[in-house]
Design a protein around this motif. Structure first.
Motif, PDB file in Angstrom:
ATOM      1  N   THR A 187       0.830  -1.201   0.000  1.00  0.00           N
ATOM      2  CA  THR A 187       0.000   0.000   0.000  1.00  0.00           C
ATOM      3  C   THR A 187       0.864   1.250   0.000  1.00  0.00           C
ATOM      4  OG1 THR A 187      -1.547  -1.272   1.312  1.00  0.00           O
ATOM      5  CG2 THR A 187      -1.941   1.063   1.145  1.00  0.00           C
ATOM      6  N   LEU A 188       1.897   1.239   0.835  1.00  0.00           N
ATOM      7  CA  LEU A 188       2.783   2.399   0.897  1.00  0.00           C
ATOM      8  C   LEU A 188       3.456   2.654  -0.451  1.00  0.00           C
ATOM      9  CD1 LEU A 188       3.972   4.411   2.885  1.00  0.00           C
ATOM     10  CD2 LEU A 188       5.783   2.808   3.323  1.00  0.00           C
ATOM     11  N   VAL A 189       3.978   1.587  -1.039  1.00  0.00           N
ATOM     12  CA  VAL A 189       4.695   1.737  -2.309  1.00  0.00           C
ATOM     13  C   VAL A 189       3.738   2.152  -3.417  1.00  0.00           C
ATOM     14  CG1 VAL A 189       5.811   0.364  -4.066  1.00  0.00           C
ATOM     15  CG2 VAL A 189       6.608   0.250  -1.753  1.00  0.00           C
ATOM     16  N   ALA A 190       2.524   1.597  -3.390  1.00  0.00           N
ATOM     17  CA  ALA A 190       1.560   1.959  -4.427  1.00  0.00           C
ATOM     18  C   ALA A 190       1.216   3.437  -4.338  1.00  0.00           C
ATOM     19  CB  ALA A 190       0.307   1.114  -4.283  1.00  0.00           C
ATOM     20  N   ALA A 191       1.061   3.939  -3.096  1.00  0.00           N
ATOM     21  CA  ALA A 191       0.752   5.356  -2.943  1.00  0.00           C
ATOM     22  C   ALA A 191       1.920   6.221  -3.373  1.00  0.00           C
ATOM     23  CB  ALA A 191       0.385   5.657  -1.490  1.00  0.00           C
ATOM     24  N   LEU A 192       3.151   5.741  -3.157  1.00  0.00           N
ATOM     25  CA  LEU A 192       4.328   6.488  -3.608  1.00  0.00           C
ATOM     26  C   LEU A 192       4.404   6.521  -5.124  1.00  0.00           C
ATOM     27  CD1 LEU A 192       7.423   5.432  -1.493  1.00  0.00           C
ATOM     28  CD2 LEU A 192       6.837   7.719  -2.125  1.00  0.00           C
ATOM     29  N   ALA A 193       4.158   5.354  -5.729  1.00  0.00           N
ATOM     30  CA  ALA A 193       4.439   5.239  -7.159  1.00  0.00           C
ATOM     31  C   ALA A 193       3.333   5.821  -8.017  1.00  0.00           C
ATOM     32  CB  ALA A 193       4.660   3.774  -7.524  1.00  0.00           C
ATOM     33  N   VAL A 194       2.117   5.943  -7.460  1.00  0.00           N
ATOM     34  CA  VAL A 194       1.002   6.279  -8.333  1.00  0.00           C
ATOM     35  C   VAL A 194       1.078   7.716  -8.829  1.00  0.00           C
ATOM     36  CG1 VAL A 194      -0.642   7.080  -6.608  1.00  0.00           C
ATOM     37  CG2 VAL A 194      -1.457   5.856  -8.592  1.00  0.00           C
ATOM     38  N   GLN A 195       1.807   8.563  -8.102  1.00  0.00           N
ATOM     39  CA  GLN A 195       1.890   9.957  -8.536  1.00  0.00           C
ATOM     40  C   GLN A 195       3.016  10.201  -9.525  1.00  0.00           C
ATOM     41  OE1 GLN A 195      -0.249  12.148  -7.603  1.00  0.00           O
ATOM     42  NE2 GLN A 195      -1.130  11.476  -5.675  1.00  0.00           N
ATOM     43  N   LEU A 201       6.343   1.040 -13.642  1.00  0.00           N
ATOM     44  CA  LEU A 201       7.718   0.573 -13.516  1.00  0.00           C
ATOM     45  C   LEU A 201       8.222   0.743 -12.084  1.00  0.00           C
ATOM     46  CD1 LEU A 201      10.148  -0.374 -15.177  1.00  0.00           C
ATOM     47  CD2 LEU A 201      10.770   1.995 -15.415  1.00  0.00           C
ATOM     48  N   LEU A 202       7.883   1.892 -11.496  1.00  0.00           N
ATOM     49  CA  LEU A 202       8.460   2.208 -10.194  1.00  0.00           C
ATOM     50  C   LEU A 202       7.861   1.383  -9.075  1.00  0.00           C
ATOM     51  CD1 LEU A 202       9.004   6.027 -10.243  1.00  0.00           C
ATOM     52  CD2 LEU A 202      10.671   4.261  -9.842  1.00  0.00           C
ATOM     53  N   GLY A 203       6.607   0.992  -9.219  1.00  0.00           N
ATOM     54  CA  GLY A 203       5.984   0.205  -8.158  1.00  0.00           C
ATOM     55  C   GLY A 203       6.752  -1.063  -7.848  1.00  0.00           C
ATOM     56  N   PRO A 204       6.947  -1.953  -8.827  1.00  0.00           N
ATOM     57  CA  PRO A 204       7.739  -3.157  -8.550  1.00  0.00           C
ATOM     58  C   PRO A 204       9.184  -2.861  -8.170  1.00  0.00           C
ATOM     59  CG  PRO A 204       6.495  -3.439 -10.552  1.00  0.00           C
ATOM     60  CD  PRO A 204       6.324  -2.021 -10.152  1.00  0.00           C
ATOM     61  N   LEU A 205       9.772  -1.836  -8.784  1.00  0.00           N
ATOM     62  CA  LEU A 205      11.168  -1.524  -8.462  1.00  0.00           C
ATOM     63  C   LEU A 205      11.320  -1.147  -7.002  1.00  0.00           C
ATOM     64  CD1 LEU A 205      12.768   0.541 -11.340  1.00  0.00           C
ATOM     65  CD2 LEU A 205      13.314  -1.727 -10.558  1.00  0.00           C
ATOM     66  N   LEU A 206      10.329  -0.413  -6.469  1.00  0.00           N
ATOM     67  CA  LEU A 206      10.396  -0.028  -5.071  1.00  0.00           C
ATOM     68  C   LEU A 206      10.004  -1.186  -4.165  1.00  0.00           C
ATOM     69  CD1 LEU A 206       8.614   3.416  -5.209  1.00  0.00           C
ATOM     70  CD2 LEU A 206      10.931   3.042  -4.526  1.00  0.00           C
ATOM     71  N   ALA A 207       9.002  -1.948  -4.593  1.00  0.00           N
ATOM     72  CA  ALA A 207       8.437  -2.944  -3.684  1.00  0.00           C
ATOM     73  C   ALA A 207       9.334  -4.168  -3.546  1.00  0.00           C
ATOM     74  CB  ALA A 207       7.057  -3.358  -4.171  1.00  0.00           C
ATOM     75  N   LEU A 208       9.982  -4.581  -4.626  1.00  0.00           N
ATOM     76  CA  LEU A 208      10.729  -5.838  -4.551  1.00  0.00           C
ATOM     77  C   LEU A 208      11.855  -5.814  -3.517  1.00  0.00           C
ATOM     78  CD1 LEU A 208      10.855  -7.189  -8.193  1.00  0.00           C
ATOM     79  CD2 LEU A 208       9.714  -8.148  -6.234  1.00  0.00           C
ATOM     80  N   PRO A 209      12.733  -4.786  -3.498  1.00  0.00           N
ATOM     81  CA  PRO A 209      13.754  -4.814  -2.448  1.00  0.00           C
ATOM     82  C   PRO A 209      13.164  -4.717  -1.051  1.00  0.00           C
ATOM     83  CG  PRO A 209      14.332  -3.229  -4.134  1.00  0.00           C
ATOM     84  CD  PRO A 209      12.945  -3.661  -4.424  1.00  0.00           C
ATOM     85  N   LEU A 210      12.083  -3.933  -0.910  1.00  0.00           N
ATOM     86  CA  LEU A 210      11.490  -3.807   0.418  1.00  0.00           C
ATOM     87  C   LEU A 210      10.869  -5.118   0.868  1.00  0.00           C
ATOM     88  CD1 LEU A 210       9.745  -0.327   0.314  1.00  0.00           C
ATOM     89  CD2 LEU A 210      11.620  -1.009   1.748  1.00  0.00           C
ATOM     90  N   LEU A 211      10.451  -5.956  -0.087  1.00  0.00           N
ATOM     91  CA  LEU A 211       9.793  -7.200   0.274  1.00  0.00           C
ATOM     92  C   LEU A 211      10.754  -8.382   0.353  1.00  0.00           C
ATOM     93  CD1 LEU A 211       6.479  -6.858  -1.708  1.00  0.00           C
ATOM     94  CD2 LEU A 211       6.758  -6.919   0.731  1.00  0.00           C
ATOM     95  N   VAL A 212      12.026  -8.144   0.091  1.00  0.00           N
ATOM     96  CA  VAL A 212      12.987  -9.251   0.169  1.00  0.00           C
ATOM     97  C   VAL A 212      12.992  -9.913   1.549  1.00  0.00           C
ATOM     98  CG1 VAL A 212      15.444  -9.754   0.196  1.00  0.00           C
ATOM     99  CG2 VAL A 212      14.469  -8.622  -1.731  1.00  0.00           C
ATOM    100  N   PRO A 213      12.989  -9.144   2.648  1.00  0.00           N
ATOM    101  CA  PRO A 213      12.924  -9.826   3.941  1.00  0.00           C
ATOM    102  C   PRO A 213      11.652 -10.650   4.122  1.00  0.00           C
ATOM    103  CG  PRO A 213      13.731  -7.621   4.254  1.00  0.00           C
ATOM    104  CD  PRO A 213      13.298  -7.701   2.836  1.00  0.00           C
ATOM    105  N   VAL A 214      10.529 -10.183   3.571  1.00  0.00           N
ATOM    106  CA  VAL A 214       9.302 -10.972   3.670  1.00  0.00           C
ATOM    107  C   VAL A 214       9.469 -12.290   2.920  1.00  0.00           C
ATOM    108  CG1 VAL A 214       6.871 -11.042   3.038  1.00  0.00           C
ATOM    109  CG2 VAL A 214       7.833  -8.966   3.975  1.00  0.00           C
TER     110      VAL A 214
END
Lengths: 267, 337
Positions: A187-195, A201-214
């Motif tokens: 949700t956080l990344v989607a709100a960042l990337a949508v603007q 492109l930016l949504g997955p780029l931001l989300a994937l490293p942040l989700l690596v620990p998950v």
């Protein structure tokens, strides 16, 4: 979900599309002028209902995510040239597929609000802005739950070597903990990337490293569940550690998202 | 860092929002802005001295390690680089918190420069780490070393900082979103190290990671080298910050002189989406009535929306900086006019 025609709408049929739906309570009693703004849970409920209603009517995210997941399992079968998988491999395939399918939902999460003025309408309302984060995260959680309802049985059917029914009760906890993390960060990344201009492109780029620990936590916690010869009823201590890590990550990023989300909704 | 306020800098960052001030106020801004480079010389000299002494200590004083030999000396560069990189990321997050609390755009600029410098240091860390891993373990990349892996994940995350930032048109929103990213990513740095550290068994015991159980000459060399790297970071940070402020000053000065194009590269594409064009268009007309009338007869048929004067300003900006921000803005101004 078709609204039943109310007397006021029957009197004014031309304004039926444009007028907001009036509640039956609003017709019997005249609306009071000074009302307290709704509390956060009422707002979250209304927003969540709106999200699910929009998703039910448009069927934009969840069918696509589920179909993507099932197709990815087929692709994995051909790419790995294996009929069944188990252990680490199975956990990896399951979590990569779920993560990428979730990415589709994350990318679409705020697009309707951005394109059709949902943000503006929300900002005009005198409600807590964190309600948007909670409602969107809960909606994403619901999407992920439906996705897993389809993808996990499909995984058991198509690729998984051990029978699914004996791993499912333990796997459920891992799925829930990982979903909470994916929903908060997504949700956080989607709100960042949508603007941004390149939001897809930016949504997955931001989300994937942040989700690596998950992914680390979820895959390590679920890989002992997916082995062929599993000692029943015995809990691995390392698995408890992974679940604790996942829970900690969910908690910390939930709090961070709650803290910074208001700054994303200011104009 | 001087504690004065810089009225010009805040206004010149988004010229389309700020109203056109009087010339006197602008010139007062120039005088304060001229002091931006203060202290840079002393800092640079201290950095050069510290780097020289650190290198001298590394090569002539520190003993050669028994197992790895001469190659181990890269440790004195690699580990301080990594420490400074991660500290810079966290500091960028803290500066971003200050930005969101105070709404002062200078803090966003500082956060941006801190993260930018950390990215450069991080590339250096990855390269020196690869060389060291190749020398001591025989592979350029080792998955079983948690510090390497978590550092790579952090770098991958921060690599999206600049694409995210420059994909947002509105300067105010750009600063806000970049700050949110910096905070989230800054919090991610320690968490990620925790998660990756848990996930792998240690290949090496943490002998080389901590200076506590090093022999005294090695620990001393390491500390001097850490101080030198910190100074290097601080110097580069100050230079970059000064360069950015100077560039804004130049923009504002050419705006006063009536160069229409001085502010167009950042706002040139703001009209692409209709809802953003509405707030941006109205003050810009107020701000540039003289320049449009003055440069209209000079405009050549080949230059589409900018005057020839503006084209020269865009061109001589080329050698003033080699940072990626100016690269992106130049690329955008060339590509999209």
């Amino acid at each position: 979900m078709s609204a039943t025609p109310t007397p006021s709408r029957a009197l004014a049929p031309l304004t039926r599309e444009a007028s907001p739906p009036t509640t039956p309570a609003g017709q019997t009693a005249p609306p009071r002028i000074s009302r307290r703004p709704p509390g956060i849970w009422a707002t979250v409920g209304a927003l969540l209902r709106k999200e699910l209603l929009v998703e039910l009517r448009t069927l934009e995210s969840v069918p696509g995510m589920s179909l993507f997941a099932v197709t990815t399992f087929v692709v994995f079968h051909f790419a790995l040239n294996q009929n069944t998988v188990s252990g680490d491999e199975a956990a990896g395939i399951l979590w990569v597929t779920l993560l990428f399918a979730a990415m589709l939902g994350i990318n679409r999460l705020f697009v309707a609000d951005q394109d059709q003025g949902g943000f503006d309408a929300f900002l005009l309302a005198p409600v807590d802005r964190s309600a948007m984060l909670l409602a969107k995260a809960l909606a994403l959680l619901a999407y992920l739950a439906v996705l897993e309802l389809i993808a996990v049985p499909a995984f058991g059917l198509l690729l998984l070597a051990p029978p699914l029914h004996q791993t499912l009760p333990d796997l459920l906890l891992v799925l829930v903990l990982a979903d909470v993390g994916i929903a908060a960060i997504g949700t956080l990344v989607a709100a960042l990337a949508v603007q941004t201009r390149a939001r897809d492109l930016l949504g997955p780029l931001l989300a994937l490293p942040l989700l690596v620990p998950v992914v680390i936590g979820a895959a390590r916690a679920s890989s002992p569940l997916l082995v062929l010869t599993r000692a029943g009823g015995h809990v691995d201590p390392s698995q408890v550690r992974w679940l604790a890590t996942l829970a900690l990550y969910d908690l910390v990023f939930g709090l961070i998202a709650y803290a910074v989300f208001d700054f994303l909704l200011e104009d | 860092m001087s504690s004065r306020t810089f009225p010009l800098e805040k206004r010149s960052e988004n010229p389309e929002i700020s109203p056109q001030g009087s010339l006197k106020r602008e010139l007062r801004g120039f005088r304060t802005d001229a002091e931006h480079g203060r202290g840079l010389r002393a800092l640079s000299i201290a950095t050069v001295a510290a780097m020289a002494s650190a290198l001298a200590l590394i090569f002539f004083y520190a003993p050669i390690e028994a197992e790895e030999g001469f190659l181990q000396k890269i440790f004195y560069l690699h580990v301080p680089l990594a420490i400074i990189t991660l500290c810079g990321f966290v500091i960028g997050g803290i500066l971003a918190i200050v930005h969101l609390r105070t709404r002062d755009r200078r803090w966003d600029l500082r956060s941006y420069v801190a993260i930018h410098m950390s990215l450069i240091f991080g590339v250096g860390t990855l390269i020196t780490g690869s060389i060291w891993a190749r020398g001591s373990w025989g592979h350029w990349w080792v998955w079983s070393e948690p510090t390497l892996v978590s550092f790579l994940i952090v770098m991958l995350l921060y690599a999206t900082y600049q694409p995210l930032r420059f994909a947002i048109e509105d300067p105010e929103r750009q600063a806000r979103y970049a700050s949110v990213f910096a905070i989230v990513a800054g919090a991610f740095v320690p968490l990620n190290f925790l998660a990756v550290r848990l996930s792998t068994e240690y290949l090496h015991p943490r002998v080389l990671g901590s200076s506590s159980n090093l022999p005294a000459p090695m620990a001393f060399t390491f500390l001097v080298s850490l101080v030198a790297m910190t100074l290097l970071y601080a110097t580069l940070y100050s230079y970059e910050l000064t360069a950015k402020r100077t560039r804004m000053l130049l923009k504002a000065r050419s705006r006063i002189l009536g160069f229409q194009g001085a502010s167009t590269p950042r706002t040139g594409r703001a009209g692409s989406s209709p809802e953003r064009a509405v707030p941006a268009a109205a003050p810009r007309e107020v701000a540039t009535p003289i320049t449009t009338s003055a440069s209209a007869p000079l405009r050549l048929p080949c230059s589409r929306r900018r005057s020839p004067v503006a084209r020269t300003t865009a061109t001589w900006r080329l050698p003033t900086s080699c940072s990626s921000r100016s690269f992106w803005s130049m690329w955008r101004s060339w590509r999209f006019g």
